[in-house]
Design an enzyme around this catalytic site. Structure first.
Site, PDB file in Angstrom:
ATOM      1  N   TRP A  59       0.815  -1.213   0.000  1.00 19.87           N
ATOM      2  CA  TRP A  59       0.000   0.000   0.000  1.00 19.87           C
ATOM      3  C   TRP A  59       0.855   1.273   0.000  1.00 19.87           C
ATOM      4  CZ3 TRP A  59      -4.292  -2.294  -1.174  1.00 19.87           C
ATOM      5  CH2 TRP A  59      -4.614  -3.514  -0.600  1.00 19.87           C
ATOM      6  N   PHE A  76     -21.734  -0.075 -17.632  1.00 22.84           N
ATOM      7  CA  PHE A  76     -23.023   0.473 -17.204  1.00 22.84           C
ATOM      8  C   PHE A  76     -23.717  -0.401 -16.175  1.00 22.84           C
ATOM      9  CE2 PHE A  76     -24.562  -2.446 -20.386  1.00 22.84           C
ATOM     10  CZ  PHE A  76     -25.826  -2.798 -19.950  1.00 22.84           C
ATOM     11  N   THR A  77     -23.400  -1.684 -16.141  1.00 24.34           N
ATOM     12  CA  THR A  77     -24.054  -2.580 -15.187  1.00 24.34           C
ATOM     13  C   THR A  77     -23.721  -2.244 -13.734  1.00 24.34           C
ATOM     14  OG1 THR A  77     -22.299  -4.235 -15.430  1.00 24.34           O
ATOM     15  CG2 THR A  77     -24.238  -4.476 -16.842  1.00 24.34           C
TER      16      THR A  77
END
Length: 159
Positions: A59, A76-77
């Protein structure tokens, strides 16, 4: 799976885009999204510290720090809500507007980072998306709404 690639898109069985190490961005564009949300997400994606540094500390590094690639797809889903058991996409931006917004997103990514490291699929095409997670790590980013911490713009960045 295509060897040597962590993320790839195929249309009609033909590979149209692929990258090695980096991020796969699935962009869900809502009716309410504006240039402000677009700019916020570009900054967040490119500066998101999900990679380890040279000493192995997790990280610590962003895709830009590591000079890795970014593969983007309009998804778009991600704006789906369920009505019973049926998906409803009325919160997604209509196709014509969404394509322009998505192209602006890609343009901003390329202006902010190295354009040759920003790849994409084919807008509106039925694609086979091959994702090989390293971790796996999946992070959902939402752009802040005016005066609030988040809004409806959702985005997944897969490492």
């Amino acid at each position: 799976m295509l060897h040597g690639y962590l993320f790839s898109f195929l249309v009609g069985g033909e590979q149209i885009s692929a990258i090695g190490r980096g991020l796969c961005v699935l962009l869900g564009i809502s009716l309410e999204d504006t240039q402000k949300e677009l700019e916020h997400l570009v900054r967040k994606i490119l500066n998101l510290r999900v990679f380890e540094d040279e000493s192995g500390k997790h990280w610590s590094k962003s895709v830009m720090d590591k000079q890795y690639e970014v593969l983007c797809v309009s998804q778009f889903t991600l704006q789906c809500i369920l009505k019973g058991n049926k998906p409803d996409f009325h919160l997604a931006m209509p196709t014509e507007q969404a394509e322009s917004f998505y192209n602006s997103f890609l343009e901003q990514m390329r202006k902010t980072y190295r354009p040759e490291l920003i790849k994409d699929g084919k807008f509106g095409a039925y694609m086979q998306v091959h994702i090989q997670n390293d971790g796996p790590v999946t992070i959902e980013l939402e752009s802040p709404a005016p005066g609030a911490a988040t809004s409806d713009l959702k985005q997944n960045a897969v490492k």
